[in-house]
Design a protein around this motif. Structure first.
Motif, short mmCIF file in Angstrom:
data_model
loop_
_atom_site.label_atom_id
_atom_site.label_comp_id
_atom_site.label_asym_id
_atom_site.label_seq_id
_atom_site.Cartn_x
_atom_site.Cartn_y
_atom_site.Cartn_z
N VAL A 258 0.86 -1.19 0.00
CA VAL A 258 0.00 0.00 0.00
C VAL A 258 0.90 1.24 0.00
O VAL A 258 1.80 1.37 0.83
N VAL A 259 0.63 2.17 -0.91
CA VAL A 259 1.46 3.36 -1.07
C VAL A 259 0.70 4.67 -0.87
O VAL A 259 1.18 5.56 -0.16
N PRO A 260 -0.48 4.88 -1.47
CA PRO A 260 -1.10 6.21 -1.43
C PRO A 260 -1.34 6.71 -0.01
O PRO A 260 -1.88 5.98 0.84
N ARG A 261 -0.96 7.96 0.25
CA ARG A 261 -1.20 8.57 1.56
C ARG A 261 -2.70 8.82 1.73
O ARG A 261 -3.37 9.25 0.78
N PRO A 262 -3.27 8.59 2.91
CA PRO A 262 -4.70 8.82 3.11
C PRO A 262 -5.09 10.29 2.90
O PRO A 262 -4.26 11.20 3.01
N ILE A 263 -6.36 10.48 2.61
CA ILE A 263 -6.96 11.80 2.47
C ILE A 263 -8.15 11.88 3.41
O ILE A 263 -8.90 10.90 3.57
N PHE A 264 -8.37 13.04 4.03
CA PHE A 264 -9.48 13.23 4.97
C PHE A 264 -10.25 14.48 4.58
O PHE A 264 -9.70 15.57 4.53
N ALA A 265 -11.53 14.30 4.28
CA ALA A 265 -12.39 15.43 3.89
C ALA A 265 -13.84 15.01 4.04
O ALA A 265 -14.18 13.83 3.93
N HIS A 266 -14.71 16.00 4.30
CA HIS A 266 -16.15 15.76 4.43
C HIS A 266 -16.45 14.68 5.47
O HIS A 266 -17.42 13.93 5.35
N GLY A 267 -15.61 14.60 6.50
CA GLY A 267 -15.83 13.62 7.55
C GLY A 267 -15.53 12.20 7.15
O GLY A 267 -15.85 11.26 7.89
N LEU A 268 -14.88 12.00 6.01
CA LEU A 268 -14.55 10.66 5.52
C LEU A 268 -13.06 10.54 5.29
O LEU A 268 -12.38 11.50 4.91
N LEU A 269 -12.57 9.32 5.47
CA LEU A 269 -11.19 8.99 5.22
C LEU A 269 -11.13 8.20 3.92
O LEU A 269 -11.86 7.22 3.74
N PHE A 270 -10.26 8.63 3.00
CA PHE A 270 -10.15 7.97 1.69
C PHE A 270 -8.80 7.28 1.60
O PHE A 270 -7.74 7.90 1.76
N ILE A 271 -8.83 5.97 1.33
CA ILE A 271 -7.59 5.19 1.17
C ILE A 271 -7.72 4.30 -0.06
O ILE A 271 -8.83 4.07 -0.57
N SER A 272 -6.58 3.80 -0.53
CA SER A 272 -6.56 2.80 -1.60
C SER A 272 -5.81 1.60 -1.08
O SER A 272 -4.77 1.74 -0.40
N THR A 273 -6.30 0.40 -1.39
CA THR A 273 -5.92 -0.80 -0.65
C THR A 273 -4.72 -1.57 -1.20
O THR A 273 -4.38 -2.63 -0.69
N GLY A 274 -4.05 -1.09 -2.25
CA GLY A 274 -2.82 -1.72 -2.69
C GLY A 274 -3.00 -2.86 -3.66
O GLY A 274 -4.07 -3.08 -4.22
N PHE A 275 -1.92 -3.62 -3.85
CA PHE A 275 -1.90 -4.73 -4.80
C PHE A 275 -2.68 -5.92 -4.24
O PHE A 275 -2.86 -6.04 -3.04
N ASP A 276 -3.17 -6.82 -5.08
CA ASP A 276 -2.96 -6.84 -6.52
C ASP A 276 -4.00 -5.99 -7.25
O ASP A 276 -3.73 -5.42 -8.31
N LYS A 277 -5.19 -5.87 -6.69
CA LYS A 277 -6.21 -5.02 -7.28
C LYS A 277 -6.66 -4.00 -6.25
O LYS A 277 -7.37 -4.33 -5.30
N PRO A 278 -6.25 -2.74 -6.42
CA PRO A 278 -6.61 -1.73 -5.43
C PRO A 278 -8.09 -1.36 -5.48
O PRO A 278 -8.72 -1.41 -6.53
N VAL A 279 -8.61 -0.99 -4.32
CA VAL A 279 -9.98 -0.50 -4.19
C VAL A 279 -9.92 0.80 -3.41
O VAL A 279 -9.23 0.89 -2.38
N VAL A 280 -10.62 1.82 -3.88
CA VAL A 280 -10.75 3.07 -3.13
C VAL A 280 -11.86 2.89 -2.10
O VAL A 280 -12.98 2.50 -2.45
#
Length: 411
Positions: A258-280
């Motif tokens: 997992v590489v992408p740094r988290p994002i926080f906005a509108h009271g929600l945390l946004f992450i991407s789950t890494g290999f092999d198939k990432p999910v936002v």
């Protein structure tokens, strides 16, 4: 002159123009700078071009008229992938690109790295006249930002990596915190920022078979409580940053690297789950314990990023897949407004500044996009040099690190 420089770099005040860590002063890829360039090329819009020795993919840090980077030079001076590495921190004059200081921090027997990594990939972080440089499993140090003199250094926290290092450190009160997601026994570690001694370590646990990851943590505040958001393989943990105790966790099975740094906005945390198939994932961060079954707001499994971090602009979340497909979705609901081919292969994280979205792909193509629910490219600007580092901003100009150079791009 030196007294003035020391006072400038020792102040606790950061101007809106400073860029003190990976993804800027708010750690979310936003800059308040205006009048930024829209077009550039190898022969136009270049304020200066500074050659950089060695190999490093740390992104620039900017404080006042100083730019800070790290790099890994071959021991012996001849570039060879198998050569041992001399790990350096360096400061450049922002006005000219000329070196101010360049110091060796560590030497290391050259471990294997991924082709999209280096021995100097984590971005430094600056605070109160001090520059904290981190080389993952190869060591961590605190420097006097004015002179480059080492205040403390440590190589106590070595671990067995996969593909090298990547996670940048973060500061919280009197702590320097970083992820140490090793091949086995992954951890999050907090050091006393004045001494480099360990204050706490959190042992990450998940069902992921591959334990290694490279994600930079993010500090957020939820209902008056600070949380350290730290994604790793198979799980994102929210920790009390003072003590390293868990507040909540959200599991995502076998996601790793997992590489992408988290994002926080509108009271929600946004992450991407890494290999092999990432999910936002959009996660509500107000839970306790295991929130996997209760705190998912929405998810998207198409065109999610493996490497680039995301950015929120107004009500929209933007993310770009490593193959160059840019997505614009409603941040609150996950409704997709568009998913369009935008760049070539890309690893760098996007920048929002001056009302524009900036993207820099691996071949050196900078694409500027107009934010909004309709896809619109404003310009394409090709430097023609390999790049994996993310943008930084200095004054009203862009900083772009390529494989061999640092560019200051002006309007």
């Amino acid at each position: 002159m030196r007294t003035t420089l020391v006072l400038l770099l020792s102040t606790s005040f950061l101007s809106a123009a400073d860029w003190p860590e990976f993804r800027g002063s708010n750690a979310q890829g936003h800059s308040e700078a205006t009048n930024l360039p829209l077009t550039w090329s190898p022969t136009a819009g270049i304020a200066w071009k500074a050659p950089l020795e060695g190999i490093g993919w740390s992104s620039p840090v900017v404080i006042g008229e100083r730019i800070f980077l790290t790099s890994a030079l071959p021991v012996g001076g001849v570039e060879d992938p198998k050569a041992d590495r001399s790990l350096h921190a360096l400061a450049l004059d922002a006005a000219t690109g000329k070196p101010v200081w360049d110091v060796e921090i560590f030497t290391a027997t050259s471990p294997r790295t991924h082709r999209k990594n280096s021995h100097a990939s984590p971005t430094p972080v600056y605070e109160d006249g001090k520059l904290y440089v981190h080389f993952g499993h190869l060591g961590t140090a605190c420097l006097d930002a004015a002179t480059g003199k080492t205040i403390w250094s440590t190589q106590e926290f070595a671990y067995s990596p996969v593909h090298g290092n990547g996670s940048s450190p973060v500061l919280f009160e009197d702590l320097l915190i970083f992820s140490a997601d090793a091949e086995t026994d992954p951890k999050v570690i907090a050091l006393d920022k004045t001494t480099g001694k360990q204050r706490w370590a959190f042992a990450r646990q998940s069902d992921a078979k591959k334990k290694f990851s490279f994600c930079t943590p993010l500090i957020i505040e939820v209902n008056g409580q600070k949380q350290l958001i730290t994604p790793g393989s198979g799980v994102v943990n929210a920790l009390n940053p003072k003590e390293g105790t868990e507040i909540w966790r959200f599991n995502y099975d076998q996601g790793y690297s997992v590489v992408p740094r988290p994002i926080f906005a509108h009271g929600l945390l946004f992450i991407s789950t890494g290999f092999d198939k990432p999910v936002v994932l959009a996660i509500k961060p107000d839970g306790k314990g295991d929130v996997t079954a209760t705190h998912l707001a929405w998810s998207i499994d198409k065109a999610a990023p493996h490497d680039p971090s995301m950015v929120v602009i107004g009500d929209e979340l933007y993310f770009i897949a490593d193959n160059g497909i840019l997505s614009c979705v409603d941040a609150k609901t996950g409704q997709v407004h568009y998913q369009e081919r935008c760049t070539g292969p890309i690893s760098a994280s996007p920048l929002f500044a001056d009302g524009k979205l900036y993207l820099q792909d691996e071949k050196g193509l900078g694409v500027v996009v107009k934010p909004g629910k309709t896809f619109q490219i404003l310009s394409k600007n090709d430097l023609g040099e390999h790049t994996l580092a993310s943008y930084a901003v200095v004054g009203s100009d862009l900083l772009i690190r390529t494989e061999g150079n640092l560019y200051r791009i002006k309007k």
